[in-house]
Design a protein around this motif. Structure first.
Motif, PDB file in Angstrom:
ATOM      1  N   ILE A  86      -9.189  24.584  -1.174  1.00  0.00           N
ATOM      2  CA  ILE A  86      -9.885  23.326  -0.891  1.00  0.00           C
ATOM      3  C   ILE A  86      -8.870  22.212  -0.627  1.00  0.00           C
ATOM      4  O   ILE A  86      -9.035  21.384   0.271  1.00  0.00           O
ATOM      5  N   ALA A  87      -7.802  22.187  -1.426  1.00  0.00           N
ATOM      6  CA  ALA A  87      -6.769  21.151  -1.266  1.00  0.00           C
ATOM      7  C   ALA A  87      -6.168  21.187   0.137  1.00  0.00           C
ATOM      8  O   ALA A  87      -5.928  20.141   0.757  1.00  0.00           O
ATOM      9  N   LYS A 119       0.242  11.121   9.378  1.00  0.00           N
ATOM     10  CA  LYS A 119      -0.010  12.243  10.287  1.00  0.00           C
ATOM     11  C   LYS A 119      -1.491  12.627  10.268  1.00  0.00           C
ATOM     12  O   LYS A 119      -2.135  12.760  11.298  1.00  0.00           O
ATOM     13  N   HIS A 120      -2.034  12.790   9.058  1.00  0.00           N
ATOM     14  CA  HIS A 120      -3.452  13.181   8.921  1.00  0.00           C
ATOM     15  C   HIS A 120      -4.323  12.038   8.420  1.00  0.00           C
ATOM     16  O   HIS A 120      -5.531  12.211   8.237  1.00  0.00           O
ATOM     17  N   VAL A 121      -3.732  10.872   8.203  1.00  0.00           N
ATOM     18  CA  VAL A 121      -4.426   9.679   7.694  1.00  0.00           C
ATOM     19  C   VAL A 121      -5.180  10.004   6.400  1.00  0.00           C
ATOM     20  O   VAL A 121      -6.380   9.777   6.277  1.00  0.00           O
ATOM     21  N   VAL A 122      -4.466  10.557   5.426  1.00  0.00           N
ATOM     22  CA  VAL A 122      -5.039  10.869   4.121  1.00  0.00           C
ATOM     23  C   VAL A 122      -4.074  10.405   3.025  1.00  0.00           C
ATOM     24  O   VAL A 122      -2.871  10.315   3.250  1.00  0.00           O
ATOM     25  N   PRO A 123      -4.599  10.106   1.822  1.00  0.00           N
ATOM     26  CA  PRO A 123      -3.716   9.766   0.693  1.00  0.00           C
ATOM     27  C   PRO A 123      -3.125  11.043   0.082  1.00  0.00           C
ATOM     28  O   PRO A 123      -3.633  11.584  -0.902  1.00  0.00           O
ATOM     29  N   LEU A 124      -2.059  11.558   0.674  1.00  0.00           N
ATOM     30  CA  LEU A 124      -1.524  12.883   0.341  1.00  0.00           C
ATOM     31  C   LEU A 124      -1.068  12.990  -1.112  1.00  0.00           C
ATOM     32  O   LEU A 124      -1.325  14.006  -1.777  1.00  0.00           O
ATOM     33  N   ASN A 125      -0.386  11.970  -1.625  1.00  0.00           N
ATOM     34  CA  ASN A 125       0.089  12.037  -3.013  1.00  0.00           C
ATOM     35  C   ASN A 125      -1.078  12.117  -3.997  1.00  0.00           C
ATOM     36  O   ASN A 125      -1.025  12.838  -4.993  1.00  0.00           O
ATOM     37  N   ALA A 126      -2.137  11.355  -3.704  1.00  0.00           N
ATOM     38  CA  ALA A 126      -3.330  11.403  -4.558  1.00  0.00           C
ATOM     39  C   ALA A 126      -3.957  12.798  -4.523  1.00  0.00           C
ATOM     40  O   ALA A 126      -4.425  13.320  -5.541  1.00  0.00           O
ATOM     41  N   ILE A 127      -3.937  13.427  -3.337  1.00  0.00           N
ATOM     42  CA  ILE A 127      -4.493  14.779  -3.187  1.00  0.00           C
ATOM     43  C   ILE A 127      -3.678  15.785  -4.002  1.00  0.00           C
ATOM     44  O   ILE A 127      -4.229  16.673  -4.663  1.00  0.00           O
ATOM     45  N   ILE A 128      -2.348  15.630  -3.991  1.00  0.00           N
ATOM     46  CA  ILE A 128      -1.477  16.550  -4.742  1.00  0.00           C
ATOM     47  C   ILE A 128      -1.737  16.450  -6.243  1.00  0.00           C
ATOM     48  O   ILE A 128      -1.877  17.457  -6.942  1.00  0.00           O
ATOM     49  N   TYR A 180      -6.376   7.272  -5.048  1.00  0.00           N
ATOM     50  CA  TYR A 180      -5.741   6.417  -4.033  1.00  0.00           C
ATOM     51  C   TYR A 180      -6.040   4.944  -4.318  1.00  0.00           C
ATOM     52  O   TYR A 180      -5.156   4.084  -4.279  1.00  0.00           O
ATOM     53  N   ALA A 181      -7.330   4.635  -4.627  1.00  0.00           N
ATOM     54  CA  ALA A 181      -7.734   3.243  -4.860  1.00  0.00           C
ATOM     55  C   ALA A 181      -7.013   2.656  -6.079  1.00  0.00           C
ATOM     56  O   ALA A 181      -6.577   1.504  -6.060  1.00  0.00           O
ATOM     57  N   LEU A 182      -6.870   3.450  -7.139  1.00  0.00           N
ATOM     58  CA  LEU A 182      -6.180   2.970  -8.340  1.00  0.00           C
ATOM     59  C   LEU A 182      -4.685   2.756  -8.074  1.00  0.00           C
ATOM     60  O   LEU A 182      -4.082   1.807  -8.585  1.00  0.00           O
ATOM     61  N   GLY A 183      -4.101   3.630  -7.257  1.00  0.00           N
ATOM     62  CA  GLY A 183      -2.697   3.450  -6.868  1.00  0.00           C
ATOM     63  C   GLY A 183      -2.519   2.265  -5.937  1.00  0.00           C
ATOM     64  O   GLY A 183      -1.542   1.503  -6.046  1.00  0.00           O
ATOM     65  N   ARG A 184      -3.472   2.082  -5.037  1.00  0.00           N
ATOM     66  CA  ARG A 184      -3.469   0.950  -4.101  1.00  0.00           C
ATOM     67  C   ARG A 184      -3.404  -0.378  -4.846  1.00  0.00           C
ATOM     68  O   ARG A 184      -2.764  -1.340  -4.410  1.00  0.00           O
ATOM     69  N   ASP A 185      -4.052  -0.433  -6.021  1.00  0.00           N
ATOM     70  CA  ASP A 185      -4.152  -1.684  -6.779  1.00  0.00           C
ATOM     71  C   ASP A 185      -3.099  -1.822  -7.871  1.00  0.00           C
ATOM     72  O   ASP A 185      -3.105  -2.792  -8.623  1.00  0.00           O
ATOM     73  N   GLY A 186      -2.221  -0.802  -7.996  1.00  0.00           N
ATOM     74  CA  GLY A 186      -1.136  -0.899  -8.962  1.00  0.00           C
ATOM     75  C   GLY A 186      -1.492  -0.439 -10.364  1.00  0.00           C
ATOM     76  O   GLY A 186      -0.654  -0.479 -11.262  1.00  0.00           O
ATOM     77  N   LEU A 187      -2.724   0.003 -10.601  1.00  0.00           N
ATOM     78  CA  LEU A 187      -3.129   0.448 -11.936  1.00  0.00           C
ATOM     79  C   LEU A 187      -2.607   1.852 -12.243  1.00  0.00           C
ATOM     80  O   LEU A 187      -2.483   2.247 -13.403  1.00  0.00           O
ATOM     81  N   LEU A 188      -2.343   2.625 -11.203  1.00  0.00           N
ATOM     82  CA  LEU A 188      -1.590   3.872 -11.290  1.00  0.00           C
ATOM     83  C   LEU A 188      -0.349   3.702 -10.415  1.00  0.00           C
ATOM     84  O   LEU A 188      -0.292   2.762  -9.608  1.00  0.00           O
ATOM     85  N   PRO A 189       0.663   4.564 -10.534  1.00  0.00           N
ATOM     86  CA  PRO A 189       1.875   4.405  -9.719  1.00  0.00           C
ATOM     87  C   PRO A 189       1.576   4.210  -8.239  1.00  0.00           C
ATOM     88  O   PRO A 189       0.673   4.849  -7.679  1.00  0.00           O
ATOM     89  N   ALA A 190       2.339   3.312  -7.596  1.00  0.00           N
ATOM     90  CA  ALA A 190       2.080   2.896  -6.210  1.00  0.00           C
ATOM     91  C   ALA A 190       2.070   4.061  -5.224  1.00  0.00           C
ATOM     92  O   ALA A 190       1.399   4.001  -4.191  1.00  0.00           O
ATOM     93  N   LYS A 191       2.792   5.138  -5.534  1.00  0.00           N
ATOM     94  CA  LYS A 191       2.829   6.302  -4.632  1.00  0.00           C
ATOM     95  C   LYS A 191       1.436   6.890  -4.416  1.00  0.00           C
ATOM     96  O   LYS A 191       1.158   7.498  -3.382  1.00  0.00           O
TER      97      LYS A 191
END
Length: 467
Positions: free
Chosen positions: A165-166, A351-360, A333-344
Motif C-alpha cells: 500500500i505504501a 516528483k510525485h507531489v506527495v509528503p514522502l517523509n510522512a508516508i515513510i 504532513y499537516a502536523l509537520g507543516r505547522d512545526g508540531l512534529l519535525p519539519a521534515k
C-alpha cells in the motif's frame, strides 16, 4: 499558558497547501469513502460484534453508528466548505478552539488512522492466509501468522500488505484514485451477490432471540447494542479521511458533502443488509471469527461463493487501507507543516507531489502494529480517538458560525444548533459505552500527546513564533 489556545489562521493553511494538486471530484471522494468504509468493518466486525455484544441485533448497531456518523459527517462537510485544508479535525480544531485542542485532536487521529491501517492489514491477512494460501496448499507456520500477543512472532502477510500500500500511496493521488475507483465497483458487486445468494439460506430460527437477554445491560437494556455501535464506528471512519483530503478536492464546498453523505448512505444499506443476512445464515454464537462471511458460506457448502467473497474481502480491505493510509499520511504532513512534529514531515516530494517523509513514518508505524498486535485490540483503540474528534467537530459548528472571518457560501449543517449538539452528545455517549480498557489506553495516549506538545511542539510551533 494562554498561548496554547492561540488560534491558527486559515490563510496560513491555504498558502501551505497550495503545493498540493487538486484532482478529486465528488465521485472520487465517494469511491475513496466507500473504499475505506467497506473494508474490515463489513467483512470482519459484524461477526465479532454479533457474537460478543448484540446477537442478530448487530444490524441495529450498524444502523445507529451510521445515523450518528451521517450527522457528524455534515459537521465535517461544513468545516471543509468553510476551510478546505489538509489535516481534517486537527486543522479545524486549531482554527476554532486553539492550537492545543487542535494538537490533541490531531494526536487522537494519528492513533485512529495508523491503527486503522494496521487493523485492516490483520483482517486482510486472516482472509488471505485462511482462504488463498490454504487453497494453494501453503500453510504458514504459527510464528509467521500472528504476533507475540497471540503466540506467534510476526503476522507476515499483514506486514507485507502495508508495504505494498505504501508503494501505491507514494506514487501520488492519481494512481491511488484509479486503483480505488476500479476496486470499489468490484467489491460492492461481490457484497451485493453475498446478500442476494445468502438470503436463500437464511434460517429464521437464527434470529430468535433477535436481541439476546445476556446483552441487555444498562442503560435502558441497550448496553449490548450501544457497545457494538461504539465498536463499529471503526467501520465509518472513512468519511473523516475525505475531509482530510479537502485541500486536494476540486470545489470542496460542494464535493466534500456529496462524498461524505454518499459514502454513509451506500455504506449503511450494505452493512445492515450484510449483517442481517450473515446472522440469518449462521447462529450468532458461531461468528466470533476473523473471516465470518467466508466461514458462513463454508458452513452451507457454497465453496465457489466462498472463494468469491474472499476475493471481495481482500479487494475491500485493500482499498480501505489506501484511503486510511492516504488520510493518515496527510495528517502527519499537516502536523509537520505547522512545526508540531519535525519539519521534515511537512515537506513535499515534487516528483510525485506527495509528503514522502510522512508516508515513510506512517509505513514504519503501521507495519509494526500490523505485524505484532491482534485485530480486536486495534479496533477497540481506534474508536475512542474517532469519537473524540466527532464530538469536538460537532460542537465546533457553533463557534464556526460565529466567526465572521470564515465566510462559507457552500454547505451548512441543517437544523442549527440542534443537530450539531445532538451529534456531539451522541459521540460522547458512545465514548462512555466503550470498554474500560479502551478508555484507559486512549487516555494514556492523549497524556503522552500532551507531554510531546509541551516538550517539543510548543517550542517549534510556527504559530507560536508568528506575530
Amino acid at each position: 499558558m494562554k498561548d496554547i489556545f492561540k488560534k491558527e489562521s486559515v490563510s496560513t493553511y491555504l498558502k501551505a497547501d497550495s503545493r498540493l494538486t487538486k484532482t478529486l471530484r465528488a465521485r472520487d471522494l465517494v469511491a475513496l469513502g466507500i473504499g475505506a468504509v467497506i473494508g474490515t468493518g463489513i467483512f470482519i466486525l459484524p461477526g465479532h460484534e454479533a457474537a460478543l455484544h448484540a446477537g442478530p441485533a448487530v444490524a441495529i448497531a450498524f444502523l445507529l453508528a451510521a445515523l450518528v456518523s451521517g450527522i457528524v459527517g455534515m459537521a465535517y462537510a461544513e468545516f471543509s466548505s468553510a476551510m478546505p485544508v489538509a489535516g481534517s479535525a486537527y486543522s479545524f480544531g486549531s482554527v476554532i478552539y486553539g492550537e492545543v485542542v487542535g494538537w490533541i485532536l490531531g494526536w487522537a487521529l494519528i492513533l485512529e488512522y495508523f491503527l486503522a491501517v494496521s487493523a485492516e492489514a490483520t483482517g486482510f491477512a486472516a482472509y488471505f492466509n485462511n482462504n488463498i494460501l490454504a487453497a494453494m496448499g501453503i500453510n504458514l507456520p504459527k510464528a509467521l501468522q500472528a504476533g507475540p500477543m497471540e503466540g506467534g512472532v510476526i503476522n507476515l502477510s499483514a506486514t507485507l500488505i502495508v508495504l505494498v500500500i505504501a508503494l501505491i500511496i507514494a506514487q501520488g493521488a492519481n494512481l491511488s484514485k484509479k486503483v480505488e475507483n476500479f476496486a470499489v465497483v468490484v467489491k460492492v458487486a461481490i457484497i451485493i451477490l453475498f446478500i442476494v445468494v445468502g438470503a436463500f439460506y437464511i434460517k429464521t430460527e437464527n434470529y430468535v432471540p433477535f436481541y439476546p437477554q445476556q446483552f441487555r445491560t444498562t442503560p435502558f437494556g441497550l448496553g449490548g447494542i450501544s457497545t457494538a455501535a461504539a465498536t463499529v464506528f471503526f467501520a465509518f471512519i472513512g468519511f473523516d479521511a475525505l475531509a482530510a483530503n479537502s485541500a486536494e478536492t476540486i470545489e470542496p464546498e460542494k464535493n466534500v458533502v456529496r462524498g461524505i453523505l454518499g459514502t454513509v448512505l451506500v455504506s449503511v444499506i450494505l452493512y445492515v443488509a450484510f449483517s442481517f443476512v450473515l446472522t440469518g445464515i449462521v447462529n450468532y454464537k458461531q461468528l466470533n471469527v476473523d473471516d465470518p462471511a467466508a466461514y458462513a458460506l463454508q458452513l452451507i457448502h457454497l465453496n465457489t461463493w466462498n472463494k468469491l467473497i474472499t476475493i471481495g474481502a481482500l479487494i475491500g480491505i485493500f482499498t480501505a487501507m489506501i484511503t486510511m493510509f492516504f488520510g493518515g499520511s496527510r495528517l502527519v504532513y499537516a502536523l509537520g507543516r505547522d512545526g508540531l512534529l519535525p519539519a521534515k514531515m511537512g515537506k513535499i516530494n515534487y516528483k510525485h507531489v506527495v509528503p514522502l517523509n510522512a508516508i515513510i513514518v506512517a509505513t514504519i508505524v503501521q507495519a509494526f502494529f500490523a505485524g505484532l498486535v491482534p485485530l480486536t485490540q486495534l479496533a477497540s483503540l481506534i474508536n475512542a480517538g474517532t469519537l473524540l474528534a466527532f464530538a469536538f467537530i460537532s460542537f465546533g459548528v457553533i463557534p464556526l458560525r460565529r466567526r465572521h472571518d470564515l465566510p462559507n457560501k457552500g454547505f451548512k449543517m441543517p437544523w442549527y444548533p440542534f443537530l450539531p449538539i445532538l451529534a456531539g452528545l451522541s459521540s460522547l455517549y458512545f465514548i462512555v459505552m466503550l470498554p474500560n480498557i479502551t478508555k484507559v489506553s486512549v487516555g494514556l495516549w492523549l497524556l503522552l500527546g500532551l507531554v510531546i506538545y509541551f516538550v517539543y511542539g510548543l517550542k517549534h510551533s510556527k504559530l507560536q513564533h508568528s506575530a
